[in-house]
Structure formats: C-alpha cells, structure tokens
Design a protein around this motif. Structure first.
Motif, short mmCIF file in Angstrom:
data_model
loop_
_atom_site.label_atom_id
_atom_site.label_comp_id
_atom_site.label_asym_id
_atom_site.label_seq_id
_atom_site.Cartn_x
_atom_site.Cartn_y
_atom_site.Cartn_z
N THR A 261 0.82 -1.20 0.00
CA THR A 261 0.00 0.00 0.00
C THR A 261 0.86 1.26 0.00
OG1 THR A 261 -0.19 0.10 2.42
CG2 THR A 261 -1.87 -1.15 1.23
N VAL B 240 -5.44 5.91 -0.13
CA VAL B 240 -4.63 4.69 -0.07
C VAL B 240 -4.74 3.96 -1.40
CG1 VAL B 240 -4.27 2.48 1.08
CG2 VAL B 240 -4.90 4.50 2.43
N PHE C 156 -9.86 -2.28 -3.90
CA PHE C 156 -10.08 -2.46 -2.47
C PHE C 156 -9.48 -3.80 -2.09
CE2 PHE C 156 -12.90 -4.74 0.60
CZ PHE C 156 -12.58 -4.02 1.73
N ASN D 292 -5.90 -2.83 4.06
CA ASN D 292 -6.55 -1.78 4.84
C ASN D 292 -6.37 -1.97 6.34
OD1 ASN D 292 -8.07 0.32 3.28
ND2 ASN D 292 -8.82 -1.48 2.22
N THR E 237 -2.61 -1.19 6.99
CA THR E 237 -2.32 0.23 6.83
C THR E 237 -2.97 1.03 7.97
OG1 THR E 237 -2.19 -0.03 4.44
CG2 THR E 237 -2.51 2.21 5.28
N PHE F 106 -10.21 6.08 4.68
CA PHE F 106 -9.33 5.93 3.53
C PHE F 106 -10.11 6.09 2.23
CE2 PHE F 106 -6.53 2.74 6.08
CZ PHE F 106 -5.96 3.80 6.78
N GLU G 189 -10.40 5.24 -1.53
CA GLU G 189 -9.91 4.19 -2.41
C GLU G 189 -10.76 4.13 -3.67
OE1 GLU G 189 -9.35 0.54 -0.25
OE2 GLU G 189 -8.33 1.57 1.39
N VAL H 253 -13.35 3.82 2.81
CA VAL H 253 -13.21 2.72 3.76
C VAL H 253 -13.02 3.30 5.16
CG1 VAL H 253 -11.83 0.71 4.45
CG2 VAL H 253 -12.20 1.21 2.02
N VAL I 53 -12.14 2.85 9.07
CA VAL I 53 -11.29 1.97 9.86
C VAL I 53 -11.48 2.30 11.34
CG1 VAL I 53 -8.91 1.21 10.27
CG2 VAL I 53 -9.62 1.95 7.98
N ILE J 57 -12.20 -2.96 9.63
CA ILE J 57 -12.58 -2.11 8.51
C ILE J 57 -13.99 -2.46 8.04
CG2 ILE J 57 -10.17 -1.92 7.77
CD1 ILE J 57 -10.99 -3.82 5.38
#
Length: 302
Positions: free
Chosen positions: A49, A63, A74, A79, A82, A99, A101, A106, A108, A124
């Motif tokens: 990533t 990301v 994805f 994820n 990261t 994030f 993407e 996304v 988290v 996630i």
C-alpha cells in the motif's frame, strides 16, 4: 535521490511470521504509478500500500493498493495493516481513520487498551454492499484446484461471483477437499478463457468449509487462490471474507451474524479474520478485523 520509508506488518495474527505480510509506505507522495507497481513487484507480497494525502481533508488519506501485477480497487488485509500502521503513527482521530480508495470510502476502527497504546486490533468496513454476479460452473471451478465436482457443496449456494468492493468467486467445499485443494495454473488459464467475467488476469477463487458454531459466531475455514495475478495462495483475504460473510447472511433471515474465519493454515501462516455482516438500508454490509504485528522497517531510494 528520493527516499521513501516503508514498514512491513503481519496482518490478521498476534504473532510474527503468522498472518498475511504487507508492505506499507506511509508517505508515498511523489511516486508515480509505474514506480508503485514496480515497488509492489519488488516486495513480492500479495499487496503493497501507498499512502497519499486525501482529496477531502475530512478523510485521513488516499490509499492505493497494488498486487504484484496491478492496482486493486479495495483489499482487506492491506486496509487493516495500513490502518494499524497509521494509527501507530498517531494519525487516527479518536480511533477512526477514513481511507479514500477506488472502490469508495473505507472506514477503519482502531481498538486500543489505552489512549496511547499500540493498536490491539483494527476493523474495517467494506466500501460497498453485497453484489452478486454470475455463477461459475462447478466442474470448471473444481478443475482449477484439483478437486472433483462432488467435492463442491451446492446445498446453500453454487459457486458465485460476490463482491463488497473486490470480486471473488466464492464456493463451499467439503472439509477434506479444502485441505486437498491445489491450484493448477494451466487449468486456471483455461477457466479464465471460459469464465472471463472478473477481468484480465483475474480469477480469484475463495473456497470455504463450515467448521462449527461457538460463542455466537459461525466458524469457517477458508483458502484463496489467485495465481493469474501472481498470488498462488493467500494467507488471509479480508476482501474475500467480507463478501463471504455478506453472502452467508443473505441466505438467512437474520439481521446480523458473526463469522470467525481461519485461513493460511496450509501455508504455515495461520490467520484469524473476524468478520461480521448486517442488513443496512442499501443492502448487506460487512466488516472484517484482526490483529497485526510489526516485522521490518527501512528506506527505499529511487
């Protein structure tokens, strides 16, 4: 020369050399597309990533995720890993990161045992609700992994393309068949020609077997094969665990369910993916989470 820091982490595990390894570049500003792809191939992991400034300052980062041969919209363990790395650098806001993407936003969630503690786990939310595509013929799928058609269980569903941001063919098999499965690259290539619905060099197969019920969660075992994209077998696949959880919930009348998925055992890298699925206004949504362990850090000069 330009210098870029990187770290590697083992994802979906609580011990080093378990789980799925991931390389993360926490500040990839200045890298071009071709350089990112070359670095992902150089790390030779299932994914790498690259963290960039977000388009919207309300989010944490943009990301980008690359496997050995292509960028991905994805993916799960990238994820989670990261998120764990960035949270360790203090870049979360009250335990939340967002994030940007290709597949969407996304979110988290970071779990800690104290305000400044190293993250204990990261969860996630997949960026899209469950969508289903075509069914893959049973004999075509079975041949890809050295199984017979009768090893594939079709009582609940047939092998089917499922996605919550990244598509996989998901198939239930018997427990013994899951252990015996062995990818045949020639068969994968032939099957891709007959079933090209997932795009160039993509025919990821996610096989699972039912294990037991305990503590309110269904326990499953799984394996993922994607040799056409450079990953003969993956140790932990969060972006497959999430559509699997969503698919299984869709076959019930339940509002939500939890699925504890063991993967990577046959590779010697046992992983535990804690996945949930729930019914939302726009369809069935899913999450996946687990622990991470730091392994390496260093600098790349280009």
């Amino acid at each position: 020369m330009r210098s870029f820091s990187f770290v590697t982490v083992d994802v979906f595990t609580d011990r080093r050399f378990g789980g799925n390894p991931l390389a993360v570049l926490p500040d990839a500003s200045g890298l071009g597309d071709a350089e990112m792809q070359s670095l992902a191939a150089e790390f030779n992991l299932s994914e790498t990533t690259f963290v960039l400034p977000p388009s919207d300052p309300a989010n944490t980062a943009r990301v980008r995720i690359f496997n050995r041969t292509a960028e991905m919209p994805f993916a799960g363990h990238p994820n989670v890993g990261t998120g764990w790395v960035l949270a360790g650098l203090g870049r979360d806001r009250a335990g939340v990161l967002r994030f940007e993407e290709i597949a969407g936003l996304v979110e988290v969630q970071v779990q800690r045992d104290g305000a400044r503690a190293t993250p204990r786990a990261v969860t996630i939310a997949a960026p899209q609700p469950l969508s289903l595509g075509p069914e893959m013929p049973v004999d075509l799928l079975a041949g890809c992994v050295g199984l017979a058609a009768e090893d594939v269980v079709v009582a609940a569903h047939r092998p089917v393309v499922a996605s919550v941001g990244n598509a996989f063919v998901i198939a239930e098999v018997t427990g013994s068949a899951l252990s015996r499965a062995t990818p045949d690259i020639a068969r994968f290539k032939a099957a891709h020609e007959a079933f090209p619905v997932l795009g160039p060099r993509r025919l990821p197969l996610y096989l699972y077997a039912r294990d037991s019920e305990a503590g309110g969660a269904a326990r499953l075992r799984a394996r993922m094969f994607s040799p056409l994209s450079g990953t003969l077998e993956d140790a932990a696949t969060g972006s497959a665990a999430t559509p699997l959880a969503a698919l299984l919930l869709s076959l019930t009348q339940d509002r939500e369910r939890r699925y504890d998925i063991t993967q990577g055992v046959e590779m010697g890298r046992p992983s535990l993916l804690l996945s949930t699925a729930h019914r939302a206004a726009d369809g069935i949504r899913a999450t996946v989470g687990g622990g991470c362990v730091a392994v390496q850090q260093g600098e790349i000069e280009l």
